[in-house]
Design a protein around this motif. Structure first.
Motif, PDB file in Angstrom:
ATOM      1  N   THR A  20      36.144  32.266  48.254  1.00 60.34           N
ATOM      2  CA  THR A  20      35.974  31.872  49.658  1.00 60.34           C
ATOM      3  C   THR A  20      37.136  31.039  50.174  1.00 60.34           C
ATOM      4  N   ARG A  21      37.885  30.398  49.269  1.00 61.42           N
ATOM      5  CA  ARG A  21      39.036  29.616  49.719  1.00 61.42           C
ATOM      6  C   ARG A  21      40.215  30.493  50.137  1.00 61.42           C
ATOM      7  N   LEU A  22      40.104  31.804  49.909  1.00 64.56           N
ATOM      8  CA  LEU A  22      41.110  32.726  50.427  1.00 64.56           C
ATOM      9  C   LEU A  22      40.851  33.074  51.898  1.00 64.56           C
ATOM     10  N   CYS A  23      39.740  32.622  52.433  1.00 67.26           N
ATOM     11  CA  CYS A  23      39.340  32.962  53.797  1.00 67.26           C
ATOM     12  C   CYS A  23      39.459  31.735  54.702  1.00 67.26           C
ATOM     13  N   PRO A  24      40.338  31.737  55.678  1.00 68.70           N
ATOM     14  CA  PRO A  24      41.422  32.688  55.896  1.00 68.70           C
ATOM     15  C   PRO A  24      42.576  32.453  54.908  1.00 68.70           C
ATOM     16  N   PRO A  25      43.513  33.373  54.814  1.00 68.99           N
ATOM     17  CA  PRO A  25      43.794  34.493  55.716  1.00 68.99           C
ATOM     18  C   PRO A  25      42.950  35.738  55.457  1.00 68.99           C
ATOM     19  N   CYS A  26      42.261  35.790  54.325  1.00 68.11           N
ATOM     20  CA  CYS A  26      41.505  36.999  53.999  1.00 68.11           C
ATOM     21  C   CYS A  26      40.177  37.027  54.751  1.00 68.11           C
ATOM     22  N   THR A  27      39.658  38.211  54.934  1.00 68.80           N
ATOM     23  CA  THR A  27      38.254  38.379  55.297  1.00 68.80           C
ATOM     24  C   THR A  27      37.433  38.276  54.014  1.00 68.80           C
ATOM     25  N   PRO A  28      36.131  38.059  54.101  1.00 65.36           N
ATOM     26  CA  PRO A  28      35.312  38.048  52.887  1.00 65.36           C
ATOM     27  C   PRO A  28      35.418  39.337  52.083  1.00 65.36           C
ATOM     28  N   GLU A  29      35.564  40.466  52.767  1.00 67.94           N
ATOM     29  CA  GLU A  29      35.686  41.746  52.060  1.00 67.94           C
ATOM     30  C   GLU A  29      37.003  41.817  51.295  1.00 67.94           C
ATOM     31  N   GLN A  30      38.083  41.353  51.906  1.00 69.95           N
ATOM     32  CA  GLN A  30      39.369  41.332  51.212  1.00 69.95           C
ATOM     33  C   GLN A  30      39.318  40.390  50.012  1.00 69.95           C
ATOM     34  N   ALA A  31      38.734  39.220  50.196  1.00 70.12           N
ATOM     35  CA  ALA A  31      38.633  38.271  49.092  1.00 70.12           C
ATOM     36  C   ALA A  31      37.834  38.859  47.932  1.00 70.12           C
ATOM     37  N   ALA A  32      36.785  39.609  48.249  1.00 65.62           N
ATOM     38  CA  ALA A  32      35.989  40.235  47.191  1.00 65.62           C
ATOM     39  C   ALA A  32      36.795  41.287  46.447  1.00 65.62           C
ATOM     40  N   ARG A  33      37.640  42.029  47.156  1.00 62.24           N
ATOM     41  CA  ARG A  33      38.483  43.025  46.474  1.00 62.24           C
ATOM     42  C   ARG A  33      39.483  42.340  45.545  1.00 62.24           C
ATOM     43  N   VAL A  34      40.033  41.214  45.980  1.00 61.50           N
ATOM     44  CA  VAL A  34      40.957  40.456  45.128  1.00 61.50           C
ATOM     45  C   VAL A  34      40.228  39.948  43.891  1.00 61.50           C
ATOM     46  N   ALA A  35      39.020  39.424  44.078  1.00 63.67           N
ATOM     47  CA  ALA A  35      38.245  38.933  42.944  1.00 63.67           C
ATOM     48  C   ALA A  35      37.897  40.058  41.980  1.00 63.67           C
ATOM     49  N   ALA A  36      37.526  41.220  42.511  1.00 64.31           N
ATOM     50  CA  ALA A  36      37.194  42.353  41.651  1.00 64.31           C
ATOM     51  C   ALA A  36      38.393  42.783  40.816  1.00 64.31           C
ATOM     52  N   ALA A  37      39.568  42.756  41.428  1.00 65.35           N
ATOM     53  CA  ALA A  37      40.773  43.127  40.690  1.00 65.35           C
ATOM     54  C   ALA A  37      41.097  42.105  39.616  1.00 65.35           C
ATOM     55  N   ALA A  38      40.927  40.810  39.934  1.00 68.74           N
ATOM     56  CA  ALA A  38      41.173  39.769  38.937  1.00 68.74           C
ATOM     57  C   ALA A  38      40.221  39.917  37.753  1.00 68.74           C
ATOM     58  N   LEU A  39      38.959  40.193  38.038  1.00 74.97           N
ATOM     59  CA  LEU A  39      37.985  40.368  36.967  1.00 74.97           C
ATOM     60  C   LEU A  39      38.317  41.594  36.119  1.00 74.97           C
ATOM     61  N   ALA A  40      38.675  42.697  36.765  1.00 70.38           N
ATOM     62  CA  ALA A  40      39.003  43.917  36.018  1.00 70.38           C
ATOM     63  C   ALA A  40      40.199  43.691  35.094  1.00 70.38           C
ATOM     64  N   ASP A  41      41.238  43.040  35.594  1.00 72.68           N
ATOM     65  CA  ASP A  41      42.397  42.755  34.744  1.00 72.68           C
ATOM     66  C   ASP A  41      42.015  41.836  33.586  1.00 72.68           C
ATOM     67  N   THR A  42      41.178  40.837  33.864  1.00 72.67           N
ATOM     68  CA  THR A  42      40.769  39.898  32.818  1.00 72.67           C
ATOM     69  C   THR A  42      39.978  40.612  31.735  1.00 72.67           C
ATOM     70  N   LEU A  43      39.054  41.478  32.114  1.00 73.80           N
ATOM     71  CA  LEU A  43      38.259  42.208  31.129  1.00 73.80           C
ATOM     72  C   LEU A  43      39.139  43.119  30.282  1.00 73.80           C
ATOM     73  N   ASP A  44      40.119  43.763  30.904  1.00 70.42           N
ATOM     74  CA  ASP A  44      41.044  44.613  30.138  1.00 70.42           C
ATOM     75  C   ASP A  44      41.838  43.793  29.135  1.00 70.42           C
ATOM     76  N   THR A  45      42.264  42.593  29.541  1.00 73.96           N
ATOM     77  CA  THR A  45      43.025  41.739  28.634  1.00 73.96           C
ATOM     78  C   THR A  45      42.174  41.315  27.447  1.00 73.96           C
ATOM     79  N   VAL A  46      40.943  40.911  27.701  1.00 72.46           N
ATOM     80  CA  VAL A  46      40.062  40.507  26.602  1.00 72.46           C
ATOM     81  C   VAL A  46      39.789  41.693  25.675  1.00 72.46           C
ATOM     82  N   ALA A  47      39.644  42.880  26.241  1.00 74.65           N
ATOM     83  CA  ALA A  47      39.401  44.075  25.415  1.00 74.65           C
ATOM     84  C   ALA A  47      40.550  44.347  24.460  1.00 74.65           C
TER      85      ALA A  47
END
Length: 227
Positions: A20-47
């Motif tokens: 939520t601290r990305l808003c602004p400049p992000c919309t909540p939807e954009q911030a969620a996409r950024v978070a999803a990408a961060a989580l996906a990269d993190t899970l791949d790294t742990v794997a």
């Protein structure tokens, strides 16, 4: 002896609930996409690590990758949820024949590498290694906590989180328990747009987080970066 387990403490990336601290400049939807990408990269790294057990400890309904265990977060304050994550994961690591040693990370440092985590896991898995490892974050918090004996996570319940003193207070609490603590490399976690661009620049090629930041996070003005 099996290698310690790695826990990823995460929130399901839903608009209005993450970054939520990305808003602004992000919309909540954009911030969620950024978070999803961060989580996906993190899970791949742990794997890609040598960890014996990989456990997603999640707030919400986000699924765990194939081959992972999944636990629901319990508790209100973040310190309680972290302590509960260590406690709830113990039967999983013990059940796999592993030492109870456990490393916990979040989803806010997508630039971390498998080498970062394997170093931490290796320290916990060494007979004469430290009792704990702690990865300080640039904002005064921490990005990783590993404990040879997960019960020591109880100390976190009394520590305020998300402050500039959280890392120092955590280190002091661990040392008061008589633990030998090894400090891991300092990393920057993602809270603001300036953080997002700085972290994206340190991500490896092919990072989904870096792509999401480039698409969804406007570059902050110099005045905003300085605040």
């Amino acid at each position: 002896m099996s290698a310690p387990g790695v826990l990823v403490l995460a929130k399901t990336p839903q608009p209005g609930r993450v970054k939520t601290r990305l808003c602004p400049p992000c919309t909540p939807e954009q911030a969620a996409r950024v978070a999803a990408a961060a989580l996906a990269d993190t899970l791949d790294t742990v794997a890609a690590t040598t960890a014996d057990a990989r456990i997603l400890v999640v707030d919400g309904d986000h699924p765990a990758p194939a081959g992972w265990q999944r636990l629901a977060q319990r508790g209100g304050p973040l310190g309680d949820r972290i302590a509960n994550a260590f406690a709830d994961a113990r039967p999983v690591t013990d059940g796999r024949g592993a030492a109870a040693a456990t490393l916990l990370i979040g989803m806010d440092t997508p630039q971390l590498t498998a080498a970062h985590l394997d170093t931490a896991v290796g320290l916990l898995d060494t007979a004469d290694g430290p009792d704990a490892v702690l990865g300080p974050a640039d904002d005064g918090g921490w990005w990783a906590l590993g404990l040879r004996e997960p019960g020591h996570a109880e100390a976190l319940r009394a520590i305020p989180t998300s402050t500039a003193r959280t890392g120092r207070l955590t280190l002091a609490a661990l040392r008061r328990r008589g633990l030998r603590v090894h400090l891991l490399p300092r990393l920057r976690d993602v809270d603001t747009a300036a953080d997002a661009h700085a972290v994206a620049a340190r991500c490896p090629a092919g990072s989904r987080f870096a792509v999401a930041v480039a698409v969804d996070v406007d570059v902050p003005s110099p005045a905003a970066v300085g605040r």
